[in-house]
Motif scaffolding. Structure first.
Motif, PDB file in Angstrom:
ATOM      1  N   ALA A  28       0.832  -1.205   0.000  1.00 28.21           N
ATOM      2  CA  ALA A  28       0.000   0.000   0.000  1.00 28.21           C
ATOM      3  C   ALA A  28       0.865   1.252   0.000  1.00 28.21           C
ATOM      4  N   ALA A  29       1.922   1.265   0.807  1.00 27.37           N
ATOM      5  CA  ALA A  29       2.820   2.419   0.850  1.00 27.37           C
ATOM      6  C   ALA A  29       3.566   2.582  -0.471  1.00 27.37           C
ATOM      7  N   SER A  73      -0.763  -1.236 -12.766  1.00 23.88           N
ATOM      8  CA  SER A  73      -0.890  -2.095 -11.584  1.00 23.88           C
ATOM      9  C   SER A  73      -0.939  -3.559 -11.994  1.00 23.88           C
ATOM     10  N   HIS A  99       2.454   1.707  -3.492  1.00 18.70           N
ATOM     11  CA  HIS A  99       1.501   2.247  -4.467  1.00 18.70           C
ATOM     12  C   HIS A  99       1.323   3.752  -4.276  1.00 18.70           C
ATOM     13  N   LYS A 100       1.199   4.168  -3.035  1.00 23.33           N
ATOM     14  CA  LYS A 100       1.042   5.596  -2.725  1.00 23.33           C
ATOM     15  C   LYS A 100       2.265   6.379  -3.178  1.00 23.33           C
ATOM     16  N   LEU A 101       3.451   5.845  -2.931  1.00 23.17           N
ATOM     17  CA  LEU A 101       4.680   6.525  -3.325  1.00 23.17           C
ATOM     18  C   LEU A 101       4.788   6.650  -4.837  1.00 23.17           C
ATOM     19  N   LEU A 145       2.420   6.867  -6.934  1.00 21.81           N
ATOM     20  CA  LEU A 145       1.401   7.779  -7.462  1.00 21.81           C
ATOM     21  C   LEU A 145       1.731   9.250  -7.262  1.00 21.81           C
ATOM     22  N   THR A 146       2.513   9.578  -6.232  1.00 24.03           N
ATOM     23  CA  THR A 146       2.746  10.984  -5.925  1.00 24.03           C
ATOM     24  C   THR A 146       3.924  11.550  -6.700  1.00 24.03           C
ATOM     25  N   GLN A 203       6.141  14.570  -0.297  1.00 27.26           N
ATOM     26  CA  GLN A 203       5.401  13.337  -0.098  1.00 27.26           C
ATOM     27  C   GLN A 203       6.232  12.123  -0.535  1.00 27.26           C
ATOM     28  N   GLN A 204       7.037  12.303  -1.575  1.00 31.09           N
ATOM     29  CA  GLN A 204       7.924  11.220  -1.995  1.00 31.09           C
ATOM     30  C   GLN A 204       8.946  10.901  -0.906  1.00 31.09           C
ATOM     31  N   GLY A 234       7.285   9.053   1.794  1.00 32.83           N
ATOM     32  CA  GLY A 234       7.006   7.687   1.376  1.00 32.83           C
ATOM     33  C   GLY A 234       8.237   6.806   1.422  1.00 32.83           C
TER      34      GLY A 234
END
Length: 223
Positions: free
Chosen positions: A105-106, A223, A108-110, A112-113, A118-119, A122
């Motif tokens: 999950a972390a 994905s 995927h979030k990284l 995307l940003t 935020q990077q 992450g």
């Protein structure tokens, strides 16, 4: 035996773990690759979430990779990929859950940003998760053994391996650096990477870098 079909996508680590489980159990199956950026018009009739992996076994459909793998474990119990001991089996499920709700999950979030702060956050989060895996997982459960839960490979190993095969994407596009001192984790990775089931379908880092190259200018992720 009814034919098994596995719907997969070339970069999907969740489909990868299902392929590894089928390979370890030596279960024949038909692989159907789906382009998630250009899905077949009827794909949501096959996969209710419109995602991969999806397993078809005869007339039945199973989705969600962790559930697919447990279904395969129960349907094809030899060789076993979960321990018989109930406490150890609970530990296996804890670490599979950690992979999904924390590590993947972390990641995927990284991916995307595109925002630098935020990077950086992450990257720090992922580093903490890997340190936790080293200290609370591998060191405590199997410090002197080759695999996550001990002497034999398990669904936990097959769950985590795909993340490590794609780590070059995070290093190249998001500035991630593998934390130092995680010697048990590195040794574990080398052991799993050398298994026949893994070597049969493993991809080099150049493959992943090529397919993720558009992350430099886009927030979309395959994905």
């Amino acid at each position: 035996m009814s034919e098994i079909e596995l719907y997969s996508a070339v970069l999907c680590p969740f489909a990868y773990r299902a392929r590894l489980t089928l390979a370890e159990k030596q279960v024949p199956f038909k692989l159907i690759e789906i382009d998630l950026q250009n899905k077949p018009t009827n794909f949501e009739e096959i996969s209710p979430y419109g995602l991969v992996p999806l397993l078809k076994h005869g007339k039945f459909r199973i989705w969600e990779s962790a559930i697919i793998n447990e279904y395969l474990e129960e349907s094809f119990p030899t060789p076993p990929l979960l321990p018989k001991d109930l406490v150890q089996r609970a530990q296996a499920r804890i670490w599979i859950n950690f992979a999904d709700v924390r590590l993947f999950a972390a990641t995927h979030k990284l991916l995307l940003t595109l925002e630098p702060l935020q990077q950086a956050e992450g990257v720090e989060e992922l580093s903490k998760y890997l340190q936790f895996v080293e200290q609370e997982g591998l060191q405590k459960l199997s410090a002197e053994e080759p695999y996550w839960l001990g002497a034999e490979i398990s669904l936990v190993d097959l769950t985590y391996y795909p993340w490590f095969e794609q780590v070059a994407v995070l290093e190249h596009f998001r500035g991630f650096q593998f934390p130092s001192g995680l010697n048990r984790l590195k040794k574990w990775y080398e052991t799993v990477a050398n298994r026949e089931s893994v070597r049969a379908i493993a991809k080099p880092k150049e493959f992943y870098l090529k397919h993720y190259a558009r992350l430099q200018s886009s927030a979309s992720v395959i994905s």
